[in-house]
Scaffold this motif. Structure first.
Motif, PDB file in Angstrom:
ATOM      1  N   SER A  21     -79.986  -6.914  -3.315  1.00 30.02           N
ATOM      2  CA  SER A  21     -78.862  -7.725  -2.780  1.00 30.02           C
ATOM      3  C   SER A  21     -77.408  -7.299  -3.128  1.00 30.02           C
ATOM      4  N   ALA A  22     -77.274  -6.690  -4.188  1.00 37.36           N
ATOM      5  CA  ALA A  22     -76.152  -6.334  -4.559  1.00 37.36           C
ATOM      6  C   ALA A  22     -75.675  -5.015  -3.921  1.00 37.36           C
ATOM      7  N   LEU A  23     -76.615  -4.152  -3.828  1.00 39.41           N
ATOM      8  CA  LEU A  23     -76.237  -2.841  -3.110  1.00 39.41           C
ATOM      9  C   LEU A  23     -75.956  -3.120  -1.658  1.00 39.41           C
ATOM     10  N   SER A  24     -76.715  -4.056  -1.100  1.00 38.00           N
ATOM     11  CA  SER A  24     -76.420  -4.477   0.368  1.00 38.00           C
ATOM     12  C   SER A  24     -75.271  -5.085   0.727  1.00 38.00           C
ATOM     13  N   GLN A  25     -74.528  -5.550  -0.510  1.00 30.90           N
ATOM     14  CA  GLN A  25     -72.986  -6.245  -0.079  1.00 30.90           C
ATOM     15  C   GLN A  25     -72.177  -5.303   0.039  1.00 30.90           C
ATOM     16  N   PRO A  26     -71.388  -5.468   1.287  1.00 27.49           N
ATOM     17  CA  PRO A  26     -70.288  -4.472   1.586  1.00 27.49           C
ATOM     18  C   PRO A  26     -69.156  -4.420   0.518  1.00 27.49           C
ATOM     19  N   ASN A  27     -68.532  -3.348   0.542  1.00 33.11           N
ATOM     20  CA  ASN A  27     -67.502  -3.179  -0.438  1.00 33.11           C
ATOM     21  C   ASN A  27     -67.761  -3.633  -1.713  1.00 33.11           C
ATOM     22  N   THR A  28     -68.794  -3.642  -2.296  1.00 32.15           N
ATOM     23  CA  THR A  28     -69.314  -3.672  -3.691  1.00 32.15           C
ATOM     24  C   THR A  28     -68.821  -2.473  -4.636  1.00 32.15           C
ATOM     25  N   LEU A  29     -68.817  -1.385  -3.944  1.00 29.77           N
ATOM     26  CA  LEU A  29     -68.446  -0.196  -4.745  1.00 29.77           C
ATOM     27  C   LEU A  29     -67.265   0.155  -4.381  1.00 29.77           C
ATOM     28  N   LEU A  30     -66.421   0.785  -5.605  1.00 26.55           N
ATOM     29  CA  LEU A  30     -65.090   1.403  -5.231  1.00 26.55           C
ATOM     30  C   LEU A  30     -65.367   3.006  -5.233  1.00 26.55           C
ATOM     31  N   CYS A  31     -64.670   3.515  -4.265  1.00 27.03           N
ATOM     32  CA  CYS A  31     -64.886   5.112  -4.200  1.00 27.03           C
ATOM     33  C   CYS A  31     -64.146   5.650  -5.315  1.00 27.03           C
ATOM     34  N   ASN A  32     -64.640   7.015  -5.692  1.00 23.71           N
ATOM     35  CA  ASN A  32     -64.197   7.665  -6.791  1.00 23.71           C
ATOM     36  C   ASN A  32     -62.565   7.920  -6.555  1.00 23.71           C
ATOM     37  N   GLN A  33     -61.668   7.876  -7.558  1.00 27.01           N
ATOM     38  CA  GLN A  33     -60.185   7.823  -7.511  1.00 27.01           C
ATOM     39  C   GLN A  33     -59.837   9.254  -7.099  1.00 27.01           C
ATOM     40  N   THR A  34     -60.470  10.475  -7.706  1.00 22.35           N
ATOM     41  CA  THR A  34     -60.195  11.664  -7.428  1.00 22.35           C
ATOM     42  C   THR A  34     -60.365  12.067  -6.066  1.00 22.35           C
ATOM     43  N   GLU A  35     -61.587  11.554  -5.470  1.00 21.77           N
ATOM     44  CA  GLU A  35     -61.921  11.780  -3.956  1.00 21.77           C
ATOM     45  C   GLU A  35     -60.979  10.947  -3.372  1.00 21.77           C
ATOM     46  N   LYS A  36     -60.572   9.622  -3.622  1.00 25.56           N
ATOM     47  CA  LYS A  36     -59.515   9.054  -2.783  1.00 25.56           C
ATOM     48  C   LYS A  36     -58.298   9.741  -2.641  1.00 25.56           C
ATOM     49  N   HIS A  37     -57.807  10.170  -3.757  1.00 27.55           N
ATOM     50  CA  HIS A  37     -56.444  10.946  -3.589  1.00 27.55           C
ATOM     51  C   HIS A  37     -56.707  12.429  -2.770  1.00 27.55           C
ATOM     52  N   ALA A  38     -57.912  13.083  -2.917  1.00 30.36           N
ATOM     53  CA  ALA A  38     -58.086  14.019  -2.327  1.00 30.36           C
ATOM     54  C   ALA A  38     -57.872  14.048  -0.630  1.00 30.36           C
ATOM     55  N   LEU A  39     -58.710  12.668  -0.346  1.00 26.72           N
ATOM     56  CA  LEU A  39     -58.541  12.458   1.113  1.00 26.72           C
ATOM     57  C   LEU A  39     -57.216  12.085   1.600  1.00 26.72           C
ATOM     58  N   LEU A  40     -56.347  11.465   0.849  1.00 24.92           N
ATOM     59  CA  LEU A  40     -54.972  11.182   1.175  1.00 24.92           C
ATOM     60  C   LEU A  40     -54.379  12.431   1.278  1.00 24.92           C
ATOM     61  N   SER A  41     -54.501  13.405   0.345  1.00 20.78           N
ATOM     62  CA  SER A  41     -54.042  14.688   0.515  1.00 20.78           C
ATOM     63  C   SER A  41     -54.434  15.332   1.710  1.00 20.78           C
ATOM     64  N   PHE A  42     -55.659  15.181   2.256  1.00 22.36           N
ATOM     65  CA  PHE A  42     -56.079  15.702   3.595  1.00 22.36           C
ATOM     66  C   PHE A  42     -55.725  15.104   4.846  1.00 22.36           C
ATOM     67  N   LYS A  43     -55.304  13.930   4.554  1.00 18.74           N
ATOM     68  CA  LYS A  43     -54.679  13.272   5.580  1.00 18.74           C
ATOM     69  C   LYS A  43     -53.207  13.671   5.838  1.00 18.74           C
ATOM     70  N   ARG A  44     -52.291  13.916   4.869  1.00 14.67           N
ATOM     71  CA  ARG A  44     -51.014  14.237   5.012  1.00 14.67           C
ATOM     72  C   ARG A  44     -50.839  15.614   5.535  1.00 14.67           C
ATOM     73  N   ALA A  45     -52.041  16.443   5.542  1.00 14.74           N
ATOM     74  CA  ALA A  45     -51.936  17.669   6.061  1.00 14.74           C
ATOM     75  C   ALA A  45     -52.362  17.650   7.603  1.00 14.74           C
ATOM     76  N   LEU A  46     -52.599  16.541   8.009  1.00 21.28           N
ATOM     77  CA  LEU A  46     -52.956  16.433   9.531  1.00 21.28           C
ATOM     78  C   LEU A  46     -52.288  15.739  10.463  1.00 21.28           C
TER      79      LEU A  46
END
Length: 929
Positions: A21-46
């Motif tokens: 039940s916990a795993l099936s709830q949306p947005n119950t997990l937060l993404c890795n902060q390092t990966e979040k910053h990496a994706l934002l850097s990826f976005k800025r180059a686009l």
């Protein structure tokens, strides 16, 4: 004991339930902060003009971002799906940032259908070891595919290439790196240049896990036909379409895994027959060998491939009959045999293919009478194409077909003479083409209402009659041309449909109509009611053809209601009056045909606003005045026909600004003056090559190619479909004077040149032989003099030559080409001699022209010598004296220069005299001694 087990199991079940039940709830997990910053850097180059990544916010969990997918337990980013399915305006661009390397668990990366401007594929992608799928399909990458991609040992699917508008195409120097992708199951390369890699087959066959191989339009030219075996043990699909294979079908293809299901070798240049070893692939579902150069008969043994669902053998050179064994392919869904040389009858057992959806046997030499039995069990048939055959459809008038077609094409088949009544049973039909099908009948009353739901309708080139006065035309594309629509019997000839009136006559034309072709019928009267009707919405009409009717009166002023029009043909009618200024409201107009009417007045100046105009035909009217100077502003113009009017004055020099012009016809007018020397600015006439896209901007997919009736090779011919190859200048039957401009000889691509029936003088240009593409040359009935240039013999493609009725002299140059024309090409030149004329040349006659030319040339040269010497002396002396008179410092400098020269001469002379004196003295002393 049972209770104790229950006490243990129950808590475990509760724990598992709560975890799930916990795993099936949306947005119950937060993404890795390092990966979040990496994706934002990826976005800025686009580059993201459509803000597709607007959800990528630092304040939001990256697992909820658009296109980002995270693992359900760890929250790590595992998938980045940025495929663009919304059109070019939603494309991402810019740069792919190496910040993606920080997504160490990313196994799925899809950047397909975006636009990265022809930039290279980043080599760092080869370091993303977790990738199992990499799709860069149609992403406009260019340049060398980085061999570092060979490091992706876990990759299961790789998609590269696709059409790009940029010059930089993807290519490989060596495909050896592909063999390191040991886990690869699907390889897709489209429009990747592989022609440098001769060992592509060896490299790809080392991939033991490969099940799907697509190398489409990759410039491959060798399938190693001599190889007997290739190690594709797991292959289920092989697509090598649109390459450059120019040999027989290799044997190794039929030694592949028996699991091969799809084989596509279409759009190559394969030769020879279909070998019987194809039976080694018993599970084939899809076999496509279309658009090759295969010959012989379609083999009977194809009927043994029981699993075939799609068989495409169209556009080859197969001959003979259609094998009856194809009727055994009970799983067949699509059968394409069109565009061959097949003859004989149509096997009746094809009517037993109960799963058949598409049957295309058009463009063959089949000759048979087909009846109900040929369609007996074709209950699933949706698309039937039998056009351009000699088949005769003969069914009962009350026949009810077992199918519900969506498209029927029976053009150039025999369906008549009666109108086919079974059509009214086809309630799902979207497209109908029964043109040139021998129908001589009145369109039944049910037909127009039934046909109103069709998207495309073509009844052209029959003898169908009927009354269209109250007909609702609601189809996207309507071709009723070349029929006998004459209206209600006993009343006047058919007039064009009118708008909705107070008597509730239905509106004739829907705003949904895009193409309306009603040419070559018997419509009469004015078209003002038609053009000025009030539509129930904005008109989408782009092509209107009412040519070759009996329409009359003046053109309406209501053109503003039809601003979507791009093609208008009102030629060969009886229109009169002036061409209205309001026609300029057709801002998108590309082709305007008003030829062979009775229009008067001048060309309206408002027409200069139609800047997209590529073809203008006003020939055969009563137009007068000058050819306007602003005609040079219509730079898109490719064909200009003003023949047979009453134009006067000179050809404006601005016409030379039309560099794209390929047809210029101003013959049979009252034009005068000299021929402009700038006609060599017509760059498309100067070029021998014909651009592939020439006249494509004048084409419309649902409309026939633009055509013109031109006077070439001595007679009127219609050029339709091949107009792009015509290069023509016709200035005949006017009052032009002066000489033929030598600049005309620079038009090496010109095919038709007619300057006849003018007042031209002087010689035929010596370099006329450079116009090597000429098919027709007419210089007759002028005042041309001198000898026929020897270079004329270089025009080896010449079909028509007319130099008659001039003042030419001397021997006709000897050549196979010039002597192949009859004497009529040269008559009316009293001093011409030699074959093909009956007058032989004497020595005096042969040298007369040369002597006269030499004497004239010598006298002329001497006169010009003395004149130029006198002018040179006056100009030179006047220039020097004037400068010395008015420039004091120049005068001092000049005389100082003369003094210096005098001193230098004096000193030099004194030195030489002293040396001479010393030499003489020494000589005398030696003699005395």
């Amino acid at each position: 004991m049972a209770i104790s087990k229950a006490m243990i199991v129950f808590p475990l079940l509760c724990f598992l339930f709560s975890t799930i039940s916990a795993l099936s709830q949306p947005n119950t997990l937060l993404c890795n902060q390092t990966e979040k910053h990496a994706l934002l850097s990826f976005k800025r180059a686009l580059y993201d003009p459509a803000h597709r990544l607007s959800s990528w916010s630092a304040q939001e969990d990256c697992c909820a971002w658009n296109g980002v997918y995270c693992h359900n337990i760890t929250g790590r980013v595992i998938k980045l799906d940025l495929i663009n399915l919304g059109g070019s305006n939603l494309s991402l661009g810019g740069k792919v940032s190496p910040a993606l390397l920080q997504l160490e668990f990313l196994n799925y990366l899809d950047l397909s259908f975006n636009d990265f401007g022809g930039t290279p594929i980043p080599s760092f992608l080869g370091s993303m070891q977790a990738l199992t799928r990499l799709d860069l399909f149609y992403a406009s990458f260019g340049g060398l595919i980085p061999p570092q991609l060979g490091n992706l040992s876990n990759l299961h699917s790789l998609g590269l290439g696709g059409y790009s508008s940029y010059e930089s195409q993807l290519y490989v120097e060596n495909l050896g790196w592909i063999s390191h992708l040991s886990s690869l199951e699907c390889l897709l390369m489209l429009e990747v240049d592989l022609h440098r890699e001769v060992h592509w087959l060896e490299s790809t066959s080392m991939l033991s896990s490969l099940s799907e191989l697509y190398l489409i339009e990759c410039k491959l030219d060798n399938m190693s036909p001599s190889l007997g075996y290739v190690n594709f043990t797991s292959l289920t699909a092989l697509d090598l379409a649109r390459n450059h294979f120019n040999h027989e079908i290799p044997n190794w293809l039929f030694n592949l895994s028996t699991s091969l299901l799809d084989l596509d070798l279409s759009y190559n240049s394969l030769k020879g027959h279909i070998p019987n070893t194809i039976l080694e692939l018993p599970y084939l579902n899809d076999l496509d060998l279309s658009y090759n150069q295969l010959t012989g008969q379609i083999p009977e043994y194809l009927g043994q491939l029981k699993h075939l669902e799609v068989l495409s053998l169209g556009d080859n050179s197969f001959d003979g009959p259609i094998p009856s064994s194809l009727g055994n392919l009970s799983s067949l869904i699509s059968l394409y045999l069109c565009g061959n040389r097949l003859n004989g009858t149509l096997p009746s057992n094809l009517g037993l293919l109960s799963n058949l959806l598409i049957l295309n046997i058009g463009n063959n030499s089949l000759a048979d009478t087909i009846s109900e039995v040929h369609f007996h069990r074709l209950s699933k048939l949706k698309y039937l194409y039998v056009s351009s055959t000699s088949l005769i459809l003969k069914v009962k008038s009350n026949w009810v077909p077992p199918f519900q077609l969506e498209y029927l094409s029976m053009s150039s088949c025999q369906m008549g003479p009666n109108f086919p009544t079974w059509l009214q049973t086809q309630t799902s039909l979207q497209g109908l083409d029964i043109s040139n099908s021998g129908i001589v009948d009145k369109a039944p009353t049910w037909f127009w209402k039934w046909a109103s739901h069709l998207e495309h309708i073509d009844l052209s080139d029959n003898q169908i009659s009927g009354d269209l006065s109250g007909v609702w035309l609601n189809n996207t594309s309507i071709h009723l041309n070349s029929n006998c629509f004459t209206g209600r019997s006993g009343i006047r000839p058919m007039r064009l449909p009118r708008a909705k009136q107070t008597n509730d006559v239905p509106t004739a034309l829907s705003p949904n109509v895009i193409v309306l072709n009603m040419a070559n019928n018997s419509f009469s009267g004015p078209i003002s009611h038609f053009l000025c009707q009030k539509l129930d919405g904005r008109s989408k009409l782009e092509a209107l053809d009412l040519s070759n009717n009996d329409l009359s009166g003046e053109l309406s002023l209501c053109w503003k209601s039809w601003q979507s029009l791009t093609h208008v043909n009102l030629g060969n009618n009886n229109f009169s009056g002036k061409i209205p200024d309001s026609i300029s409201s057709l801002f998108s107009l590309k082709a305007l045909h008003l030829q062979n009417n009775s229009f008067s007045g001048s060309i309206p100046s408002s027409l200069r606003d139609c800047t997209s105009l590529g073809l203008l035909d006003l020939s055969g009217n009563k137009l007068l005045g000058n050819i306007p100077n602003w005609i040079g502003e219509l730079t898109a113009l490719k064909a200009l026909c003003l023949r047979s009017n009453k134009f006067t004055g000179e050809i404006p020099s601005q016409i030379c600004q039309l560099s794209s012009l390929t047809v210029l016809d101003v013959s049979d007018n009252e034009l005068s003056g000299i021929i402009p020397r700038c006609l060599n600015n017509f760059s498309l006439m100067a070029s021998i090559e014909t651009p592939d896209d020439l006249f494509t901007d004048l084409e419309y997919s649902s409309y026939e190619l633009e055509g013109l009736v031109l006077m070439t090779v001595g007679r009127e011919l219609e050029y339709k479909g091949i107009l792009r190859y015509v290069r023509m200048v016709d200035l005949s039957s006017n009052n032009f004077s002066g000489s033929i401009p030598t600049e005309l000889s620079q038009l090496a691509g010109l095919r038709f040149l007619n300057l006849s029936r003018n007042h031209l003088m002087g010689r035929i240009p010596e370099k006329i032989g450079r116009m090597t593409s000429l098919l027709s040359l007419d210089l007759s009935t002028n005042h041309l003099s001198g000898e026929i240039p020897q270079s004329l013999a270089d025009l080896t493609f010449l079909n028509l030559l007319n130099l008659s009725y001039n003042q030419l002299w001397g021997r006709i140059p000897l050549s196979t080409q010039l002597q192949s024309f009859d004497a009529f090409s040269y008559i009316g030149n009293a001093q011409l001699c030699g074959a093909p004329l009956t007058k032989n040349c004497t020595e005096d006659e042969e040298s007369q022209g040369m002597d006269t030319i030499d004497e004239n040339d010598e006298g002329s040269e001497m006169r010009w010598f003395y004149i130029s010497m006198g002018l040179g002396f006056i100009v030179g002396c006047g220039g020097v004296c004037g400068a010395l008179l008015f420039k004091k410092n120049w005068r001092y400098a000049y005389f100082q220069f003369l003094y210096d020269i005098r001193d230098w001469v004096y000193v030099a002379a004194a030195i030489r005299l002293n040396r001479l004196h010393d030499n003489l003295r020494r000589l005398l002393e030696k003699k005395e001694a």
